[in-house]
Write an enzyme that holds these catalytic residues in place. Structure first.
Site, mmCIF file in Angstrom:
data_model
loop_
_atom_site.group_PDB
_atom_site.id
_atom_site.type_symbol
_atom_site.label_atom_id
_atom_site.label_comp_id
_atom_site.label_asym_id
_atom_site.label_seq_id
_atom_site.Cartn_x
_atom_site.Cartn_y
_atom_site.Cartn_z
ATOM 1 N N GLU A 58 37.864 -35.613 -10.844
ATOM 2 C CA GLU A 58 37.672 -37.064 -10.906
ATOM 3 C C GLU A 58 37.090 -37.434 -9.552
ATOM 4 O O GLU A 58 37.788 -37.923 -8.671
ATOM 5 C CB GLU A 58 38.996 -37.770 -11.194
ATOM 6 C CG GLU A 58 38.828 -39.074 -11.951
ATOM 7 C CD GLU A 58 38.436 -40.243 -11.067
ATOM 8 O OE1 GLU A 58 37.422 -40.123 -10.344
ATOM 9 O OE2 GLU A 58 39.137 -41.257 -11.111
ATOM 10 N N GLU A 117 30.662 -40.410 -4.431
ATOM 11 C CA GLU A 117 31.734 -39.722 -3.717
ATOM 12 C C GLU A 117 31.424 -38.246 -3.506
ATOM 13 O O GLU A 117 32.310 -37.450 -3.187
ATOM 14 C CB GLU A 117 33.057 -39.882 -4.479
ATOM 15 C CG GLU A 117 33.573 -41.317 -4.484
ATOM 16 C CD GLU A 117 34.941 -41.437 -5.139
ATOM 17 O OE1 GLU A 117 35.494 -40.402 -5.566
ATOM 18 O OE2 GLU A 117 35.451 -42.561 -5.229
#
Length: 569
Positions: free
Chosen positions: A144, A153
């Site tokens: 995730e 990210e």
């Protein structure tokens, strides 16, 4: 080892260096990272749970041991889901030590300590082998690593490294794939968040109007390269017109080798409506299984499969990308929408034909060349372009500005000094404490032929003397107030501090605008927003609370609860 962090002093506006204790990152990074919002995201949790269970079953049906690699484990929730689903062992990687320590305690508290190994490293530093962090490569990859932009990210380089060194070829991946969508819209409301636009001032006595224009480099600037992530479900449909259907731009298959190299994805579509293409709205969904039966989507309500039952979430929202320039398009016209990305960010471009596409992806990355985007965030551009707000200031200034007025404005990058000059003030001085805002203001003044008529100074209020004002006492002191150093709304009360220090420079009869300020507070109940900072208890049958630990992480001053709200709403 001591840590020093720069912070804006809310009284003086100055950046001051303060020594932080060893828990600084623990407090700041975790409390503001939306961990709690993710753990409260029931839709996300259920889809991951189903996807992980299905992946473990597929591996077991092949007669293999299920070895799971969980990159970015956080609290360890997904790793525990994998073990509960029947995985034989799970390697859970978490680079942030305070969170890795919490994950170990949560895993042990739930009785999975013998089947989950927490590795406190960046995934690219993890090794495989008899003396390595992992004894063998994993055959199930669970991650995730996504933000609103999907790749912001560092998902791509993390997946790229994992496939090369940490997982087996053709491993199972949860999620299995991601799909990015985009839709072109015309929206004056959103375009006003992108750059300074012309502002019209109606003069007194039927003398016509003056128009404040941005400098040419501001007009031509491609803008800020970063995405503007917002809750599109909260945007009024009257504020934009869709010009195309929502179209699939590209997919990433996480079960196969992934590249982090810069890439372009160009899709052909037709305009459904004539208009001015200004903005690309974008979002993504993830399929947790190869068949696409377990889907988690970020689609806004008008493109959502179940618009009346949308999971509220703040850790994943939708994206607003501003095109490098406005382009008129006509209904039925063939368009080529290009999404380019490097390893961390996306940007969009519209071409009328494929021949216009540049082969150098990074050369097309939008970068600010006018400095205004370094000074102003999206909300600030929205304020500067808010005509109703500007008219309120102009109306107030008309009542106090006289032909003999000597005005001083205190606000970073404010256009009030131009308003005052156009309304007939004898002399206007603008205090621009930020060097960046001073350069931007000088450009705007030059573009409007006001150089020398509005004097810009970088001096702080406590440093200003009558000599700096050509020995003229101030009759009008004005501010919005807005300061680039302000992190919280009440930091703008720096205007109060500045007004106090300038008292010695004011005439016996003077006017201050604004004349007063009121700080209001209200106790409210949020249906969903409370989840951003709320500690978690039982999540999907796992105790992820460890209340003593979680209280330290999430029960901090509520310093950013309104982050992400739209300007002018």
């Amino acid at each position: 080892m001591k840590t020093f962090c720069g912070r804006a002093n809310p009284t003086t506006g100055a950046i001051e260096w303060e020594e932080e204790d060893e828990d600084y990152d623990y407090h700041q990074e975790i409390a503001r990272s939306s961990y709690a919002d993710m753990l409260h995201d029931k839709d996300r949790n259920e889809k991951y749970h189903s996807g992980i269970r299905a992946a473990v079953c597929r591996v077991k049906e092949r007669g293999q041991r299920a070895i799971v690699l969980d990159i970015g484990t956080g609290t360890g929730l997904l790793a525990m889901m994998a073990v509960r689903a029947g995985a034989d062992y799970c390697y859970a990687i978490e680079v942030f030590k305070p969170m890795a320590d919490v994950a170990r305690k949560i895993v042990d508290k739930n009785g999975f300590g013998n089947k989950i190994k927490i590795i406190n490293k960046h995934s690219t530093e993890v090794t495989v082998g008899p003396d390595g962090d992992m004894s063998c490569r994993a055959n199930i990859l669970v991650t995730e690593l996504f933000d609103t932009e999907l790749i912001g990210e560092g998902a791509l380089p993390s997946y790229e490294h994992a496939h090369k060194y940490l997982v087996q070829e053709e491993c199972e991946a949860v999620p299995h794939r991601a799909t990015v969508y985009a839709q072109l819209v015309e929206s004056e409301h959103m375009w006003a968040w992108n750059k300074v636009l012309p502002i019209h001032i109606q003069l007194e006595g039927g003398k016509g109007e003056r128009v404040i224009v941005p400098s040419r480099d501001m007009q031509m600037c491609a803008g800020c390269p970063c995405v503007y992530d917002i809750q599109l479900n909260q945007v009024n449909r009257n504020h934009f017109t869709t010009l195309t259907e929502a179209i699939e731009i590209f997919r990433v298959d996480f079960s196969k080798a992934v590249s982090s190299l810069p890439a372009r994805h160009t899709v052909q579509t037709r305009a459904t409506t004539s208009g001015l293409a200004q903005v690309a709205l974008s979002w993504w969904d993830i399929d947790m299984d190869p068949e696409g039966n377990i889907k988690c989507t970020m689609a806004p309500y008008w493109a959502h499969p179940t618009p009346d039952n949308i999971q509220w979430r703040d850790h994943w929202m939708q994206c607003v990308y501003f095109l490098p320039k406005e382009l008129p398009i006509h209904e039925g016209e063939c368009l080529h929408i290009s999404a380019m990305h490097d390893d961390y960010s996306l940007w969009y471009k519209l071409e009328h034909n494929s021949d216009e596409c540049d082969t150098d992806v990074l050369r097309e990355r939008p970068l600010c060349s006018c400095h205004a985007h370094l000074m102003c965030n999206r909300q600030r551009f929205g304020e500067l372009n808010d005509q109703q707000r500007n008219e309120a200031y102009i109306k107030a200034l008309k009542t106090i500005v006289r032909p003999d007025s000597v005005c001083v404005t205190i606000s970073d990058g404010s256009l009030l000094s131009l308003f005052a000059q156009f309304l007939g003030a004898a002399q206007v001085y603008s205090l621009e404490i930020s060097a960046m805002s001073r350069r931007v203001m000088e450009k705007i003044l030059a573009a409007n032929k006001l150089t020398g008529k509005v004097i810009v100074s970088e001096k702080r209020p406590e440093q200003l003397t009558l000599v700096d004002l050509d020995n003229k006492q101030v009759s009008v002191l004005i501010g919005e107030p807005f300061f680039t150093t302000s992190l919280l709304p009440w930091h703008n009360l720096y205007f109060w501090y500045a007004r106090t220090y300038l008292a010695k420079l004011l005439r016996s009869e003077f006017t201050v605008l604004p004349q007063s300020a009121m700080l209001l507070a209200m106790a409210v109940e949020f249906e969903n927003l409370w989840r951003i900072r709320a500690p978690c208890g039982v999540c999907e049958g796992f105790n992820v609370s460890l209340m003593d630990e979680m209280i330290q992480i999430w029960h901090l001053p509520w310093s950013g609860a309104l982050d992400g709200l739209l300007p002018n709403q």
